[in-house]
Motif scaffolding. Structure first.
Motif, mmCIF file in Angstrom:
data_model
loop_
_atom_site.group_PDB
_atom_site.id
_atom_site.type_symbol
_atom_site.label_atom_id
_atom_site.label_comp_id
_atom_site.label_asym_id
_atom_site.label_seq_id
_atom_site.Cartn_x
_atom_site.Cartn_y
_atom_site.Cartn_z
ATOM 1 N N VAL A 77 1.272 -1.423 -0.013
ATOM 2 C CA VAL A 77 0.129 -0.266 0.298
ATOM 3 C C VAL A 77 0.783 0.831 0.076
ATOM 4 C CG1 VAL A 77 -1.548 1.010 1.434
ATOM 5 C CG2 VAL A 77 -2.319 -0.856 0.587
ATOM 6 N N GLU A 78 1.741 1.614 0.791
ATOM 7 C CA GLU A 78 2.597 2.375 0.912
ATOM 8 C C GLU A 78 3.481 2.767 -0.398
ATOM 9 O OE1 GLU A 78 5.455 1.605 3.853
ATOM 10 O OE2 GLU A 78 4.078 1.806 5.248
ATOM 11 N N ARG A 79 3.253 1.358 -1.263
ATOM 12 C CA ARG A 79 4.532 1.926 -2.532
ATOM 13 C C ARG A 79 3.475 2.448 -3.961
ATOM 14 N NH1 ARG A 79 8.386 -3.029 -3.725
ATOM 15 N NH2 ARG A 79 9.825 -3.140 -1.839
ATOM 16 N N VAL A 80 2.200 1.731 -3.433
ATOM 17 C CA VAL A 80 0.970 2.364 -4.219
ATOM 18 C C VAL A 80 0.697 3.786 -4.392
ATOM 19 C CG1 VAL A 80 -1.194 2.137 -4.749
ATOM 20 C CG2 VAL A 80 0.337 0.014 -4.499
ATOM 21 N N ALA A 81 0.753 3.999 -2.814
ATOM 22 C CA ALA A 81 0.519 5.789 -2.390
ATOM 23 C C ALA A 81 1.657 6.389 -3.293
ATOM 24 C CB ALA A 81 0.200 5.958 -0.819
ATOM 25 N N ALA A 82 2.973 6.304 -3.239
ATOM 26 C CA ALA A 82 3.907 6.223 -3.332
ATOM 27 C C ALA A 82 3.680 6.831 -4.801
ATOM 28 C CB ALA A 82 5.554 6.035 -2.850
ATOM 29 N N ARG A 83 4.179 5.891 -5.235
ATOM 30 C CA ARG A 83 3.570 5.776 -6.860
ATOM 31 C C ARG A 83 2.709 6.731 -7.972
ATOM 32 N NH1 ARG A 83 5.764 -0.345 -7.128
ATOM 33 N NH2 ARG A 83 7.434 0.325 -8.229
ATOM 34 N N ALA A 84 1.295 6.625 -6.641
ATOM 35 C CA ALA A 84 0.349 7.219 -6.988
ATOM 36 C C ALA A 84 -0.098 8.824 -7.053
ATOM 37 C CB ALA A 84 -0.907 6.467 -7.677
ATOM 38 N N GLY A 85 0.880 8.744 -6.352
ATOM 39 C CA GLY A 85 0.782 10.509 -5.288
ATOM 40 C C GLY A 85 -0.509 10.308 -4.580
ATOM 41 N N VAL A 86 -0.908 9.418 -3.784
ATOM 42 C CA VAL A 86 -2.552 9.632 -2.954
ATOM 43 C C VAL A 86 -1.571 9.195 -1.998
ATOM 44 C CG1 VAL A 86 -3.606 8.659 -5.540
ATOM 45 C CG2 VAL A 86 -2.678 7.512 -4.055
ATOM 46 N N ASP A 87 -3.108 9.731 -1.111
ATOM 47 C CA ASP A 87 -3.021 9.848 0.816
ATOM 48 C C ASP A 87 -2.631 7.551 0.264
ATOM 49 O OD1 ASP A 87 -5.277 8.325 0.939
ATOM 50 O OD2 ASP A 87 -5.260 11.280 1.274
ATOM 51 N N VAL A 88 -1.842 7.741 1.802
ATOM 52 C CA VAL A 88 -2.420 5.709 1.977
ATOM 53 C C VAL A 88 -3.901 5.071 1.939
ATOM 54 C CG1 VAL A 88 -1.735 4.705 4.007
ATOM 55 C CG2 VAL A 88 -0.141 5.438 3.179
ATOM 56 N N ALA A 89 -4.887 5.950 2.772
ATOM 57 C CA ALA A 89 -6.126 5.639 3.262
ATOM 58 C C ALA A 89 -6.624 5.658 1.372
ATOM 59 C CB ALA A 89 -6.979 6.516 3.607
ATOM 60 N N MET A 90 -6.811 6.450 0.687
ATOM 61 C CA MET A 90 -6.552 6.090 -1.124
ATOM 62 C C MET A 90 -5.690 4.831 -1.587
ATOM 63 S SD MET A 90 -7.080 8.640 -3.581
ATOM 64 C CE MET A 90 -7.970 10.233 -2.987
ATOM 65 N N ALA A 91 -4.889 4.948 -1.068
ATOM 66 C CA ALA A 91 -3.439 4.000 -1.626
ATOM 67 C C ALA A 91 -4.625 2.625 -1.420
ATOM 68 C CB ALA A 91 -2.499 3.797 -1.597
ATOM 69 N N ASP A 92 -4.755 2.657 -0.269
ATOM 70 C CA ASP A 92 -5.247 0.939 0.449
ATOM 71 C C ASP A 92 -6.466 0.331 -0.412
ATOM 72 O OD1 ASP A 92 -5.778 -1.238 2.032
ATOM 73 O OD2 ASP A 92 -7.051 -0.538 2.598
ATOM 74 N N ALA A 93 -7.684 2.138 -0.905
ATOM 75 C CA ALA A 93 -8.805 1.198 -1.153
ATOM 76 C C ALA A 93 -8.914 0.900 -2.598
ATOM 77 C CB ALA A 93 -10.028 2.788 -1.083
ATOM 78 N N GLY A 94 -7.717 1.548 -3.267
ATOM 79 C CA GLY A 94 -7.671 1.674 -4.977
ATOM 80 C C GLY A 94 -7.147 0.414 -4.995
ATOM 81 N N MET A 95 -5.829 -0.230 -4.393
ATOM 82 C CA MET A 95 -5.143 -0.889 -4.183
ATOM 83 C C MET A 95 -6.479 -2.527 -4.304
ATOM 84 S SD MET A 95 -4.201 -3.342 -2.106
ATOM 85 C CE MET A 95 -4.569 -3.107 -0.757
#
Length: 139
Positions: A77-95
């Motif tokens: 999730v942290e890697r997704v957040a960094a790559r997408a430029g979003v916060d961790v909550a959005m990265a988690d939901a999106g992932m």
């Protein structure tokens, strides 16, 4: 499923605008590629919309290895957040939305091969979208 439909499904499941769904989809696929072998990434890519296939491209090491990194869901999730430029909550939901959508569009055989390379917490997310029960293949 075509690209527009894939992004629409991810956006709806994650509760985010389409632009964010695109960014998180690409970041999730790139991060998934870190976690699985190159061969598996290629097999999954072949069943996704053409516009997303490049995000599952995995390079090999100088010695030709197609190594999968080992890391847990939190780091994913942290890697997704960094790559997408979003916060961790959005990265988690999106992932979660992306992985469950993969569960919906990829064949059962490929899903089983995919979950065989991932910890249980990942395949439970993938299973959420799968049309059939998915479990790792027995050794």
């Amino acid at each position: 499923m075509n690209y527009a439909d894939f992004i629409e499904v991810v956006a709806r499941r994650a509760g985010v605008p389409s632009e964010k769904a695109e960014a998180v989809s690409r970041a999730t696929l790139e991060t998934l590629t870190d976690r699985i072998t190159a061969g598996q990434a290629s097999h999954i890519a072949g069943q996704l919309p053409v516009e997303l296939r490049q995000n599952l491209h995995k390079t090999t090491t100088a010695m030709g290895a197609q190594i999968a990194e080992s890391f847990e869901l939190d780091e994913f999730v942290e890697r997704v957040a960094a790559r997408a430029g979003v916060d961790v909550a959005m990265a988690d939901a999106g992932m979660r939305a992306v992985l469950s959508t993969i569960g919906e569009v990829v064949s059962k055989d490929e899903l089983q091969d995919l979950v065989s390379q991932l910890p249980k917490e990942f395949w439970e997310i993938i299973q959420a979208g799968a049309r059939v029960e998915v479990r790792p293949r027995s050794a």
